[in-house]
Scaffold this active site. Structure first.
Site, PDB file in Angstrom:
ATOM      1  CD  GLU A  40      -2.413   1.298   2.791  1.00 12.14           C
ATOM      2  OE1 GLU A  40      -3.486   1.917   2.888  1.00 12.14           O
ATOM      3  OE2 GLU A  40      -1.871   0.739   3.767  1.00 12.14           O
ATOM      4  CE  LYS A 111      -7.177   1.439   3.789  1.00 13.60           C
ATOM      5  NZ  LYS A 111      -5.944   1.969   4.423  1.00 13.60           N
ATOM      6  CB  CYS A 146      -3.987  -1.281   4.816  1.00 10.44           C
ATOM      7  SG  CYS A 146      -2.917  -1.080   6.271  1.00 10.44           S
TER       8      CYS A 146
END
Length: 258
Positions: A40, A111, A146
């Site tokens: 990421e 995300k 994440c």
């Protein structure tokens, strides 16, 4: 199927341009892999909030161009981690880029779960709204980033959409590394899927990174795990094991809620 997870040491003393060139070279070194995965926000650092605005780029910006060329040259499917994307409206997103072996942009994922509890990423970036799967020739990839790893409903949605291999790019803090390993294994077991989780190494913006990228099979067995520093974790696995596991132990068919 062979997957190579490139665990990048994000050192903020290295320029973004230099890191792009270095990572592109590392990707080219993985020719022969069926899938290459990056972590990421490796161009800027997941906790380097002051760099998000200055280093934000268009979707087809310099990171896109460098990674497209590297994927093409290596002839690999490349999950290029994520970048700080600046949309035309000015909104920033934490956006994953996936390239096919001809260098074409095959998929993007913004995300959904932003970290920071109303600070940092959560305050600075917009949230994605769409689950994304990618039809790889050997498996179906489900994309997550994440903090998403803490939300099992996202992964259930990916499995319902056909995902067999769950790919997580991250900049995960060392102080919560135990959660990283535990959650990667949990997502694999509960979804009877492979999990390929690629994290950053080093320390940036004062936050020590976990490293320890990990590959887990549908039974929760660890196929391989990196150490704390920069390295390439390469694992070989059989995607057909997902279907076999789900047939022999059909727990997903017994779902009642959700």
């Amino acid at each position: 199927m062979r997957a190579s997870l490139i665990q990048i040491d994000v050192d903020l003393d290295e320029s973004v341009d230099s890191r792009r060139a270095r990572v592109a070279s590392l990707v080219r070194d993985q020719a022969g892999s069926d899938l290459v995965v990056l972590p990421e926000l490796w161009p800027v650092g997941a906790f380097a909030y002051d760099s998000f605005g200055p280093e934000a780029e268009a979707l087809r910006g310099p990171t896109h161009d460098a990674m497209a060329a590297a994927a093409h040259d290596a002839g690999v499917w490349l999950h290029a981690g994520s970048v700080v994307e600046r949309e035309d409206s000015g909104t920033l997103y934490n956006t994953t880029l996936v390239f096919s072996p001809d260098g074409a942009l095959a998929a993007t994922y913004r995300k959904i779960h932003r970290f920071g509890f109303d600070k940092g990423e959560a305050a600075m970036m917009g949230a994605g709204t769409e689950l994304v799967t990618v039809p790889h020739p050997s498996t179906v990839l489900g994309l997550a980033t994440c903090y998403d790893l803490r939300f099992p409903e996202l992964f259930r949605g990916l499995v319902d959409a056909g995902a067999e291999t769950l790919v997580v790019s991250a900049g995960w803090p060392e102080r919560r590394r135990a959660h990283w390993t535990l959650l990667a294994q949990a997502r694999a077991v509960e979804n009877q899927s492979y999990v390929l989780a690629c994290a950053t190494a080093g320390t940036h913006a004062g936050v020590e990174q976990s490293g320890h990228s990990i590959a887990v099979d549908p039974w929760g067995e660890v196929l391989g795990e990196a150490g704390p520093g920069e390295e390439v974790l390469t694992v070989d696995f059989d995607p057909s094991t997902v279907g076999t596991t789900r047939d022999r132990f059909p727990a997903l068919k017994d779902r009642v809620l959700g």
